[in-house]
Design a protein around this motif. Structure first.
Motif, PDB file in Angstrom:
ATOM      1  N   ARG A  21       0.842  -1.198   0.000  1.00 49.38           N
ATOM      2  CA  ARG A  21       0.000   0.000   0.000  1.00 49.38           C
ATOM      3  C   ARG A  21       0.879   1.250   0.000  1.00 49.38           C
ATOM      4  NH1 ARG A  21      -5.287   0.734   0.724  1.00 49.38           N
ATOM      5  NH2 ARG A  21      -5.611  -1.447   1.275  1.00 49.38           N
ATOM      6  N   ARG A  22       1.914   1.262   0.855  1.00 50.82           N
ATOM      7  CA  ARG A  22       2.825   2.416   0.910  1.00 50.82           C
ATOM      8  C   ARG A  22       3.586   2.574  -0.402  1.00 50.82           C
ATOM      9  NH1 ARG A  22       5.691   0.332   5.482  1.00 50.82           N
ATOM     10  NH2 ARG A  22       7.567   1.259   4.596  1.00 50.82           N
ATOM     11  N   PHE A  27       4.267   5.800  -5.178  1.00 45.08           N
ATOM     12  CA  PHE A  27       4.493   5.797  -6.621  1.00 45.08           C
ATOM     13  C   PHE A  27       3.478   6.708  -7.320  1.00 45.08           C
ATOM     14  CE2 PHE A  27       2.978   3.994 -10.656  1.00 45.08           C
ATOM     15  CZ  PHE A  27       4.104   4.195 -11.440  1.00 45.08           C
ATOM     16  N   TYR A  28       2.201   6.581  -6.982  1.00 41.97           N
ATOM     17  CA  TYR A  28       1.182   7.393  -7.654  1.00 41.97           C
ATOM     18  C   TYR A  28       1.242   8.856  -7.250  1.00 41.97           C
ATOM     19  CZ  TYR A  28      -0.775   3.803 -10.516  1.00 41.97           C
ATOM     20  OH  TYR A  28      -0.923   2.861 -11.499  1.00 41.97           O
ATOM     21  N   GLY A  47      -7.026   6.858  -8.325  1.00 40.94           N
ATOM     22  CA  GLY A  47      -7.387   5.845  -7.325  1.00 40.94           C
ATOM     23  C   GLY A  47      -7.578   4.445  -7.885  1.00 40.94           C
ATOM     24  N   PRO A  48      -8.359   4.280  -8.949  1.00 38.03           N
ATOM     25  CA  PRO A  48      -8.528   2.929  -9.506  1.00 38.03           C
ATOM     26  C   PRO A  48      -7.224   2.331 -10.021  1.00 38.03           C
ATOM     27  CG  PRO A  48     -10.335   4.333 -10.206  1.00 38.03           C
ATOM     28  CD  PRO A  48      -9.314   5.230  -9.539  1.00 38.03           C
ATOM     29  N   LEU A  53      -2.850  -1.668  -9.422  1.00 40.46           N
ATOM     30  CA  LEU A  53      -1.436  -2.001  -9.301  1.00 40.46           C
ATOM     31  C   LEU A  53      -1.150  -2.639  -7.944  1.00 40.46           C
ATOM     32  CD1 LEU A  53       1.443  -2.064 -10.343  1.00 40.46           C
ATOM     33  CD2 LEU A  53       1.700   0.322  -9.557  1.00 40.46           C
ATOM     34  N   ARG A  54      -1.711  -2.086  -6.896  1.00 37.30           N
ATOM     35  CA  ARG A  54      -1.497  -2.642  -5.553  1.00 37.30           C
ATOM     36  C   ARG A  54      -1.977  -4.081  -5.480  1.00 37.30           C
ATOM     37  NH1 ARG A  54      -4.749   0.243  -2.915  1.00 37.30           N
ATOM     38  NH2 ARG A  54      -6.291  -1.322  -2.463  1.00 37.30           N
ATOM     39  N   LEU A  55      -3.196  -4.337  -5.940  1.00 31.61           N
ATOM     40  CA  LEU A  55      -3.735  -5.701  -5.887  1.00 31.61           C
ATOM     41  C   LEU A  55      -2.935  -6.654  -6.764  1.00 31.61           C
ATOM     42  CD1 LEU A  55      -7.573  -4.986  -5.907  1.00 31.61           C
ATOM     43  CD2 LEU A  55      -6.139  -5.643  -3.957  1.00 31.61           C
TER      44      LEU A  55
END
Length: 142
Positions: A21-22, A27-28, A47-48, A53-55
């Motif tokens: 998550r961090r 990155f974003y 956000g999406p 990317l996180r998932l």
């Protein structure tokens, strides 16, 4: 009787979802402020893209398969084919990812493993011809 222990996945070894998550959030933040890379993300709301990317990274590195459950097979090249990704975009993406990764201060082996994958993945998504001319190897038609 010996007990078999499984080595932790990279997902577990670096701290699980909070670490990813961090990484992805940082990155974003970089992407949002980059006038060259921001156009690759046409949506106003990052956000999406951040969630995807996180998932994806969580699943790839041994965490829950939520990405597949929500979006199906990753098919990274197919999903990115509609975006013009050249060397400059690849390099910007990697520059921002390196910034985010540095801030995690991971163990060197974990950092190297994650970084090598990110470099390979970013390189595989380039879909625009190189803008720098290499040496003529005699293969260009006259």
């Amino acid at each position: 009787m010996s007990e078999t222990t499984n080595a932790p996945t990279l997902f577990e070894a670096i701290g699980g979802e909070p670490t990813f998550r961090r990484l992805v959030h940082r990155f974003y933040q970089e992407v949002a402020a980059d006038p060259q890379l921001r156009p690759v993300y046409p949506s106003r709301d990052l956000g999406p893209a951040e969630e995807h990317l996180r998932l994806f990274l969580i699943q790839y590195w041994g965490g829950p398969a939520t990405y597949n459950e929500l979006r199906g097979h990753p098919r990274l090249r197919m999903r990115h084919a509609r975006f013009a990704i050249g060397e400059a975009e690849r390099d910007g993406w990697l520059r921002h990812m390196r910034t985010a990764l540095n801030e995690l201060d991971l163990a060197p082996d974990h950092d190297r493993q994650l970084w090598e994958y990110l470099v390979m993945a970013a390189g595989s998504l380039v879909n625009q011809p190189s803008t720098t001319a290499g040496p003529d190897l005699g293969l260009t038609p006259v």
